[in-house]
Design a protein around this motif. Structure first.
Motif, PDB file in Angstrom:
ATOM      1  N   THR A 209      39.302  10.614  47.737  1.00 56.91           N
ATOM      2  CA  THR A 209      38.648   9.335  47.447  1.00 56.91           C
ATOM      3  C   THR A 209      37.169   9.485  47.129  1.00 56.91           C
ATOM      4  N   SER A 210      36.672  10.697  47.092  1.00 59.92           N
ATOM      5  CA  SER A 210      35.250  10.937  46.868  1.00 59.92           C
ATOM      6  C   SER A 210      35.064  11.879  45.687  1.00 59.92           C
ATOM      7  N   GLN A 211      33.926  11.813  45.051  1.00 57.03           N
ATOM      8  CA  GLN A 211      33.579  12.755  43.997  1.00 57.03           C
ATOM      9  C   GLN A 211      32.595  13.812  44.498  1.00 57.03           C
ATOM     10  N   THR A 212      32.351  13.824  45.800  1.00 60.24           N
ATOM     11  CA  THR A 212      31.405  14.768  46.387  1.00 60.24           C
ATOM     12  C   THR A 212      32.145  16.035  46.818  1.00 60.24           C
ATOM     13  N   TRP A 213      31.916  17.096  46.083  1.00 64.65           N
ATOM     14  CA  TRP A 213      32.562  18.369  46.359  1.00 64.65           C
ATOM     15  C   TRP A 213      31.758  19.180  47.357  1.00 64.65           C
ATOM     16  N   LYS A 214      32.449  19.943  48.168  1.00 66.17           N
ATOM     17  CA  LYS A 214      31.815  20.919  49.055  1.00 66.17           C
ATOM     18  C   LYS A 214      32.118  22.281  48.442  1.00 66.17           C
ATOM     19  N   PHE A 215      31.073  22.961  47.966  1.00 64.20           N
ATOM     20  CA  PHE A 215      31.240  24.235  47.265  1.00 64.20           C
ATOM     21  C   PHE A 215      30.930  25.403  48.185  1.00 64.20           C
ATOM     22  N   GLN A 216      31.611  26.501  47.917  1.00 61.27           N
ATOM     23  CA  GLN A 216      31.380  27.718  48.682  1.00 61.27           C
ATOM     24  C   GLN A 216      31.624  28.906  47.760  1.00 61.27           C
ATOM     25  N   ASN A 217      30.655  29.804  47.686  1.00 63.64           N
ATOM     26  CA  ASN A 217      30.874  31.061  46.977  1.00 63.64           C
ATOM     27  C   ASN A 217      31.543  32.019  47.945  1.00 63.64           C
ATOM     28  N   PHE A 218      32.548  32.715  47.476  1.00 60.44           N
ATOM     29  CA  PHE A 218      33.285  33.644  48.327  1.00 60.44           C
ATOM     30  C   PHE A 218      33.295  34.999  47.653  1.00 60.44           C
ATOM     31  N   GLU A 219      32.969  36.024  48.424  1.00 59.28           N
ATOM     32  CA  GLU A 219      33.037  37.391  47.915  1.00 59.28           C
ATOM     33  C   GLU A 219      33.485  38.306  49.035  1.00 59.28           C
ATOM     34  N   ALA A 220      34.461  39.146  48.733  1.00 57.83           N
ATOM     35  CA  ALA A 220      34.971  40.104  49.715  1.00 57.83           C
ATOM     36  C   ALA A 220      35.488  41.333  48.974  1.00 57.83           C
ATOM     37  N   ARG A 221      35.493  42.450  49.689  1.00 55.36           N
ATOM     38  CA  ARG A 221      35.967  43.720  49.126  1.00 55.36           C
ATOM     39  C   ARG A 221      36.967  44.338  50.091  1.00 55.36           C
ATOM     40  N   ALA A 222      37.871  45.127  49.519  1.00 56.60           N
ATOM     41  CA  ALA A 222      38.841  45.862  50.335  1.00 56.60           C
ATOM     42  C   ALA A 222      39.232  47.133  49.598  1.00 56.60           C
ATOM     43  N   PRO A 223      39.491  48.220  50.344  1.00 56.73           N
ATOM     44  CA  PRO A 223      39.985  49.419  49.674  1.00 56.73           C
ATOM     45  C   PRO A 223      41.370  49.150  49.104  1.00 56.73           C
ATOM     46  N   GLY A 224      41.568  49.516  47.857  1.00 54.28           N
ATOM     47  CA  GLY A 224      42.849  49.254  47.206  1.00 54.28           C
ATOM     48  C   GLY A 224      43.572  50.494  46.751  1.00 54.28           C
ATOM     49  N   GLY A 225      42.863  51.608  46.667  1.00 49.79           N
ATOM     50  CA  GLY A 225      43.516  52.828  46.215  1.00 49.79           C
ATOM     51  C   GLY A 225      43.713  52.846  44.710  1.00 49.79           C
ATOM     52  N   ASN A 226      44.655  53.672  44.280  1.00 54.84           N
ATOM     53  CA  ASN A 226      44.862  53.872  42.855  1.00 54.84           C
ATOM     54  C   ASN A 226      46.284  53.602  42.398  1.00 54.84           C
ATOM     55  N   SER A 227      47.117  53.038  43.255  1.00 56.53           N
ATOM     56  CA  SER A 227      48.496  52.741  42.860  1.00 56.53           C
ATOM     57  C   SER A 227      48.693  51.226  42.796  1.00 56.53           C
ATOM     58  N   PRO A 228      49.626  50.772  41.981  1.00 62.15           N
ATOM     59  CA  PRO A 228      49.875  49.328  41.912  1.00 62.15           C
ATOM     60  C   PRO A 228      50.203  48.728  43.283  1.00 62.15           C
ATOM     61  N   GLU A 229      50.990  49.425  44.085  1.00 57.88           N
ATOM     62  CA  GLU A 229      51.391  48.898  45.392  1.00 57.88           C
ATOM     63  C   GLU A 229      50.196  48.672  46.305  1.00 57.88           C
ATOM     64  N   THR A 230      49.286  49.633  46.382  1.00 59.44           N
ATOM     65  CA  THR A 230      48.132  49.483  47.273  1.00 59.44           C
ATOM     66  C   THR A 230      47.132  48.473  46.723  1.00 59.44           C
ATOM     67  N   ILE A 231      47.023  48.388  45.403  1.00 56.68           N
ATOM     68  CA  ILE A 231      46.116  47.414  44.791  1.00 56.68           C
ATOM     69  C   ILE A 231      46.617  45.996  45.056  1.00 56.68           C
ATOM     70  N   VAL A 232      47.922  45.752  44.853  1.00 54.56           N
ATOM     71  CA  VAL A 232      48.477  44.419  45.074  1.00 54.56           C
ATOM     72  C   VAL A 232      48.403  44.049  46.558  1.00 54.56           C
ATOM     73  N   ALA A 233      48.619  45.007  47.448  1.00 51.83           N
ATOM     74  CA  ALA A 233      48.502  44.742  48.890  1.00 51.83           C
ATOM     75  C   ALA A 233      47.065  44.344  49.244  1.00 51.83           C
ATOM     76  N   ALA A 234      46.086  45.043  48.677  1.00 53.44           N
ATOM     77  CA  ALA A 234      44.679  44.705  48.944  1.00 53.44           C
ATOM     78  C   ALA A 234      44.336  43.333  48.363  1.00 53.44           C
ATOM     79  N   MET A 235      44.864  43.016  47.194  1.00 54.39           N
ATOM     80  CA  MET A 235      44.625  41.697  46.595  1.00 54.39           C
ATOM     81  C   MET A 235      45.216  40.603  47.482  1.00 54.39           C
ATOM     82  N   SER A 236      46.387  40.860  48.059  1.00 56.34           N
ATOM     83  CA  SER A 236      47.019  39.886  48.956  1.00 56.34           C
ATOM     84  C   SER A 236      46.148  39.653  50.183  1.00 56.34           C
ATOM     85  N   THR A 237      45.611  40.730  50.747  1.00 56.72           N
ATOM     86  CA  THR A 237      44.740  40.628  51.921  1.00 56.72           C
ATOM     87  C   THR A 237      43.485  39.817  51.597  1.00 56.72           C
ATOM     88  N   LEU A 238      42.869  40.096  50.467  1.00 57.50           N
ATOM     89  CA  LEU A 238      41.652  39.376  50.084  1.00 57.50           C
ATOM     90  C   LEU A 238      41.940  37.902  49.813  1.00 57.50           C
TER      91      LEU A 238
END
Length: 185
Positions: free
Chosen positions: A143-172
């Motif tokens: 019911t409002s046009q007033t947004w609450k904004f937040q910048n989000f930044e995080a890092r995680a080790p993902g490795g070099n394989s698709p499986e570990t990269i997708v797992a890290a993306m899921s965690t983040l």
């Protein structure tokens, strides 16, 4: 007879060259987080915005600052933006069990009381396989046009394989849900 033999051997060469590749499909998974309860509201997660470079069908591979590398035989199970929206709904529903969390544009058209919007700025592995998630998170009452904004930044080790990269993306993505649940709950 010579034409048939040449034509036949050409087809054999073409067919032998077309050996099937090992295509694998991947998806971002929901991950459990801290349960915050909720306030009994209906929350709508709108579609997730992605940079054009991330709208590819392949899983991102490690690369330098200017590279947009992908694994050629490792594909997203569905469009990445739609997948991120559904996983965010699952993540928030787990963290806010007293609330009803729905995907905007889904089959259930209940009027929301709170809106969530997410613009992903970066969500790829760097040259050493570390995943960076940079996003803008926004919430507001319907019911409002007033947004609450937040910048989000995080890092995680993902490795070099698709499986570990997708797992890290899921965690983040789960960590982004934790931040949103803290604001919404």
């Amino acid at each position: 007879m010579k034409r048939r033999l040449i034509l036949s051997s050409s087809w054999t060469t073409i067919l032998v060259g077309c050996t099937p590749t090992n295509i694998r499909s991947w998806q971002i998974a929901s991950v459990p987080g801290i349960i915050r309860g909720g306030t009994g509201k209906r929350i709508s997660v709108r579609s997730v915005g992605l940079p054009s470079a991330m709208s590819q069908t392949s899983v991102p591979a490690p690369g330098g600052a200017y590279a947009a590398n992908t694994f050629p035989n490792d594909l997203w199970a569905s469009g990445l933006a739609a997948m991120l929206q559904i996983v965010m709904v699952k993540n928030l529903a787990q963290r806010l069990p007293l609330d009803t969390v729905l995907a905007d544009g889904g089959a259930i058209g209940a009027a929301p009381q709170r809106l969530v919007e997410i613009q992903v700025l970066a969500f790829t592995p760097n040259s050493i396989g570390e995943i960076l998630l940079s996003a803008q998170l926004a919430t507001r009452p319907a019911t409002s046009q007033t947004w609450k904004f937040q910048n989000f930044e995080a890092r995680a080790p993902g490795g070099n394989s698709p499986e570990t990269i997708v797992a890290a993306m899921s965690t983040l993505w789960g960590e982004a849900a934790d931040n949103l649940a803290r604001v919404l709950g």
